[in-house]
Motif scaffolding. Structure first.
Motif, PDB file in Angstrom:
ATOM      1  N   SER A 116       0.917  -1.103   0.105  1.00 50.48           N
ATOM      2  CA  SER A 116      -0.115   0.058  -0.021  1.00 50.48           C
ATOM      3  C   SER A 116       0.863   1.270   0.238  1.00 50.48           C
ATOM      4  N   SER A 117       0.573   1.934  -0.962  1.00 50.39           N
ATOM      5  CA  SER A 117       1.463   3.228  -1.021  1.00 50.39           C
ATOM      6  C   SER A 117       0.561   4.397  -0.712  1.00 50.39           C
ATOM      7  N   GLN A 118       0.864   5.198   0.190  1.00 48.41           N
ATOM      8  CA  GLN A 118      -0.032   6.346   0.944  1.00 48.41           C
ATOM      9  C   GLN A 118       0.828   7.744   1.182  1.00 48.41           C
ATOM     10  N   GLY A 119       0.010   8.485   1.791  1.00 50.24           N
ATOM     11  CA  GLY A 119       1.050   9.966   2.125  1.00 50.24           C
ATOM     12  C   GLY A 119      -0.038  11.085   1.818  1.00 50.24           C
ATOM     13  N   ALA A 120       0.753  12.183   1.431  1.00 45.11           N
ATOM     14  CA  ALA A 120      -0.094  13.500   1.157  1.00 45.11           C
ATOM     15  C   ALA A 120       0.731  14.272   0.434  1.00 45.11           C
ATOM     16  N   SER A 121      -0.115  15.279  -0.314  1.00 46.03           N
ATOM     17  CA  SER A 121       0.684  16.216  -1.001  1.00 46.03           C
ATOM     18  C   SER A 121       0.112  17.733  -0.709  1.00 46.03           C
ATOM     19  N   PHE A 122       0.909  18.683  -0.708  1.00 43.72           N
ATOM     20  CA  PHE A 122       0.661  20.102  -0.285  1.00 43.72           C
ATOM     21  C   PHE A 122       1.068  21.061  -1.333  1.00 43.72           C
ATOM     22  N   LYS A 123       0.523  21.877  -1.673  1.00 43.15           N
ATOM     23  CA  LYS A 123       1.108  23.263  -2.415  1.00 43.15           C
ATOM     24  C   LYS A 123       0.998  24.517  -1.796  1.00 43.15           C
ATOM     25  N   ASP A 124       2.220  25.157  -1.450  1.00 41.16           N
ATOM     26  CA  ASP A 124       2.346  26.271  -0.964  1.00 41.16           C
ATOM     27  C   ASP A 124       1.699  27.630  -1.733  1.00 41.16           C
ATOM     28  N   GLU A 125       0.790  28.273  -1.082  1.00 49.69           N
ATOM     29  CA  GLU A 125       0.002  29.252  -1.786  1.00 49.69           C
ATOM     30  C   GLU A 125       0.972  30.508  -2.367  1.00 49.69           C
ATOM     31  N   ASP A 126       1.891  30.835  -1.582  1.00 52.70           N
ATOM     32  CA  ASP A 126       2.827  31.910  -1.927  1.00 52.70           C
ATOM     33  C   ASP A 126       3.916  31.454  -2.998  1.00 52.70           C
ATOM     34  N   THR A 127       4.550  30.373  -2.914  1.00 49.55           N
ATOM     35  CA  THR A 127       5.648  29.976  -3.791  1.00 49.55           C
ATOM     36  C   THR A 127       5.347  28.923  -4.810  1.00 49.55           C
ATOM     37  N   ASP A 128       4.309  28.428  -4.598  1.00 51.16           N
ATOM     38  CA  ASP A 128       3.849  27.478  -5.499  1.00 51.16           C
ATOM     39  C   ASP A 128       4.779  25.961  -5.342  1.00 51.16           C
ATOM     40  N   ASN A 129       5.643  26.007  -4.400  1.00 53.55           N
ATOM     41  CA  ASN A 129       6.412  24.870  -4.162  1.00 53.55           C
ATOM     42  C   ASN A 129       5.396  23.487  -3.645  1.00 53.55           C
ATOM     43  N   ARG A 130       5.798  22.577  -3.958  1.00 49.47           N
ATOM     44  CA  ARG A 130       4.918  21.329  -3.569  1.00 49.47           C
ATOM     45  C   ARG A 130       5.908  20.550  -2.605  1.00 49.47           C
ATOM     46  N   ILE A 131       5.050  20.109  -1.499  1.00 49.61           N
ATOM     47  CA  ILE A 131       5.562  19.212  -0.414  1.00 49.61           C
ATOM     48  C   ILE A 131       4.871  18.014  -0.724  1.00 49.61           C
ATOM     49  N   VAL A 132       5.635  16.869  -0.870  1.00 45.46           N
ATOM     50  CA  VAL A 132       5.147  15.535  -1.246  1.00 45.46           C
ATOM     51  C   VAL A 132       5.595  14.564  -0.129  1.00 45.46           C
ATOM     52  N   GLY A 133       4.662  14.084   0.550  1.00 47.46           N
ATOM     53  CA  GLY A 133       5.271  12.701   1.504  1.00 47.46           C
ATOM     54  C   GLY A 133       4.636  11.428   1.161  1.00 47.46           C
ATOM     55  N   ARG A 134       5.595  10.532   0.626  1.00 49.60           N
ATOM     56  CA  ARG A 134       4.758   9.323   0.246  1.00 49.60           C
ATOM     57  C   ARG A 134       5.581   8.319   0.910  1.00 49.60           C
ATOM     58  N   THR A 135       4.465   7.445   1.604  1.00 47.69           N
ATOM     59  CA  THR A 135       5.020   6.266   2.467  1.00 47.69           C
ATOM     60  C   THR A 135       4.364   5.165   2.131  1.00 47.69           C
ATOM     61  N   ASN A 136       5.217   4.036   1.853  1.00 46.48           N
ATOM     62  CA  ASN A 136       4.841   2.686   1.565  1.00 46.48           C
ATOM     63  C   ASN A 136       4.930   1.725   2.367  1.00 46.48           C
ATOM     64  N   TYR A 137       3.858   1.047   2.551  1.00 48.34           N
ATOM     65  CA  TYR A 137       3.666  -0.100   3.773  1.00 48.34           C
ATOM     66  C   TYR A 137       3.180  -1.442   3.280  1.00 48.34           C
ATOM     67  N   ILE A 138       3.492  -2.317   4.092  1.00 44.66           N
ATOM     68  CA  ILE A 138       3.132  -3.427   3.990  1.00 44.66           C
ATOM     69  C   ILE A 138       1.624  -3.755   4.816  1.00 44.66           C
ATOM     70  N   LYS A 139       0.668  -3.563   4.479  1.00 36.34           N
ATOM     71  CA  LYS A 139      -0.657  -3.636   5.197  1.00 36.34           C
ATOM     72  C   LYS A 139      -1.273  -5.053   5.391  1.00 36.34           C
ATOM     73  N   VAL A 140      -1.663  -5.279   6.644  1.00 34.15           N
ATOM     74  CA  VAL A 140      -2.223  -6.501   6.840  1.00 34.15           C
ATOM     75  C   VAL A 140      -3.808  -6.422   7.515  1.00 34.15           C
ATOM     76  N   PRO A 141      -4.611  -6.419   6.806  1.00 32.45           N
ATOM     77  CA  PRO A 141      -6.208  -5.914   7.242  1.00 32.45           C
ATOM     78  C   PRO A 141      -6.769  -7.296   7.887  1.00 32.45           C
ATOM     79  N   VAL A 142      -7.478  -7.497   8.983  1.00 29.68           N
ATOM     80  CA  VAL A 142      -8.119  -8.623   9.393  1.00 29.68           C
ATOM     81  C   VAL A 142      -9.920  -7.950   9.370  1.00 29.68           C
ATOM     82  N   PHE A 143     -10.668  -8.562   8.902  1.00 30.21           N
ATOM     83  CA  PHE A 143     -11.959  -8.109   8.725  1.00 30.21           C
ATOM     84  C   PHE A 143     -13.288  -9.276   8.989  1.00 30.21           C
ATOM     85  N   ALA A 144     -14.399  -8.733   9.226  1.00 31.52           N
ATOM     86  CA  ALA A 144     -15.460  -9.128   9.215  1.00 31.52           C
ATOM     87  C   ALA A 144     -16.190  -8.857   7.765  1.00 31.52           C
TER      88      ALA A 144
END
Length: 232
Positions: free
Chosen positions: A76-104
Motif C-alpha cells: 500500500s502506497s500512501q501519504g499526502a501532497s501540499f502546495k504552498d500558496e505563496d511560492t507554488d512549491n509542492r511538499i510530497v510525502g509518500r509512505t509505502n507500507y505492507i498492510k495486513v487487514p483483518v475483517f468481518a
C-alpha cells in the motif's frame, strides 16, 4: 407422503443454496484513490490530490452464505501532497507500507442473486517499508529524504471499512467492486518533531477484485488434470 417429499426437497435445496458460498475464498484486489494526512498541514498551504494505490491478496472463510471473517496482505502506497500558496512549491510525502487487514465480511440479499451488496469492516496493521518525502520547487528542483529515515514511527494501526458489490460470474467465482476507507489511529512521529508535526493517515479508494472458493478451485484443477490425461 407427497407433501412430505416436496418439503424434504425444498429443505435440501435451501440447504445447498445456503452453503453454496461457505468455506474458504481466495482472492486478489487492486485499489486506487486519494490519501491524505491529518495534523501536519503546513501554514498557507493547500491539500492536493495524492494518488494512493494498493495491491494484494485476501483469504475469507464464510461460516454462512451471509457472514465470514478474513485477512489480507497488501502493498500500500500512501501519504499526502501540499502546495504552498505563496511560492507554488509542492511538499510530497509518500509512505509505502505492507498492510495486513483483518475483517468481518457480510453479504446481503438472496444467495441466488447474481449481484449482492457486500460490507467488510475490521482493524488493520501496516509496516513502513519505503517511500520518500520531498520538496519540489517551481524550478523542478528536488530535496528530500526517505520516509523510513524521516519517520520515527514504523507501524500504523487503523480501521478499514468497505462497501460494494459481489458479482457472480459463475458458481464459485466472483468479482468485487468496492469503495474502501482507511482511518489511521496511531500518530506518525517524524524524527524532527521540532520542525515537523506528527500526523495520522487517511485514504479513500475504489477497488476491483476477484474471489474463487475452494470447491470451484478443486473442480478447475480436476478439469485441468482430466484434459492433461486425455491428451496423453
Amino acid at each position: 407422503m407427497k407433501h412430505l417429499f416436496i418439503s424434504a426437497m425444498l429443505l435440501t435445496t435451501g440447504s445447498l443454496v445456503a452453503t453454496a458460498q461457505t468455506g474458504w475464498n481466495i482472492g486478489d484486489r487492486a485499489a486506487f484513490g486519494h490519501s491524505w494526512t491529518v495534523g501536519n498541514k503546513p501554514d498557507d498551504a493547500k491539500r492536493q490530490f495524492h494518488p494512493t494505490f494498493e495491491i494484494g491478496r485476501t483469504a475469507t472463510y464464510n461460516f454462512t452464505d451471509v457472514a465470514g471473517v478474513g485477512f489480507g496482505t497488501f502493498f500500500s502506497s500512501q501519504g499526502a501532497s501540499f502546495k504552498d500558496e505563496d511560492t507554488d512549491n509542492r511538499i510530497v510525502g509518500r509512505t509505502n507500507y505492507i498492510k495486513v487487514p483483518v475483517f468481518a465480511s457480510f453479504n446481503f440479499g438472496d444467495a441466488e442473486q447474481r449481484v449482492r451488496p457486500r460490507l467488510t469492516i475490521g482493524p488493520s496493521v501496516q509496516f513502513l517499508v519505503g517511500g520518500k518525502t520531498f520538496l519540489k520547487t517551481d524550478e523542478d528542483a528536488f530535496a528530500g529524504v526517505y520516509s523510513t529515515k524521516a519517520l520515527n514511527t514504523k507501524i500504523d494501526v487503523g480501521g478499514n471499512a468497505s462497501l460494494g458489490f459481489n458479482i457472480r460470474v459463475f458458481d464459485g467465482f466472483y468479482l468485487n467492486h468496492e469503495i474502501n476507507y482507511y482511518h489511521g489511529f496511531v500518530e506518525q512521529k517524524p524524527n524532527t518533531p521540532s520542525e515537523t508535526p506528527s500526523f495520522t493517515n487517511r485514504n479513500l479508494t475504489m477497488s476491483l477484485g476477484m474471489q474463487i472458493n475452494s470447491d470451484a478451485m478443486k473442480k478447475w484443477k480436476g478439469k485441468m488434470m482430466k484434459m492433461h490425461h486425455n491428451r496423453r
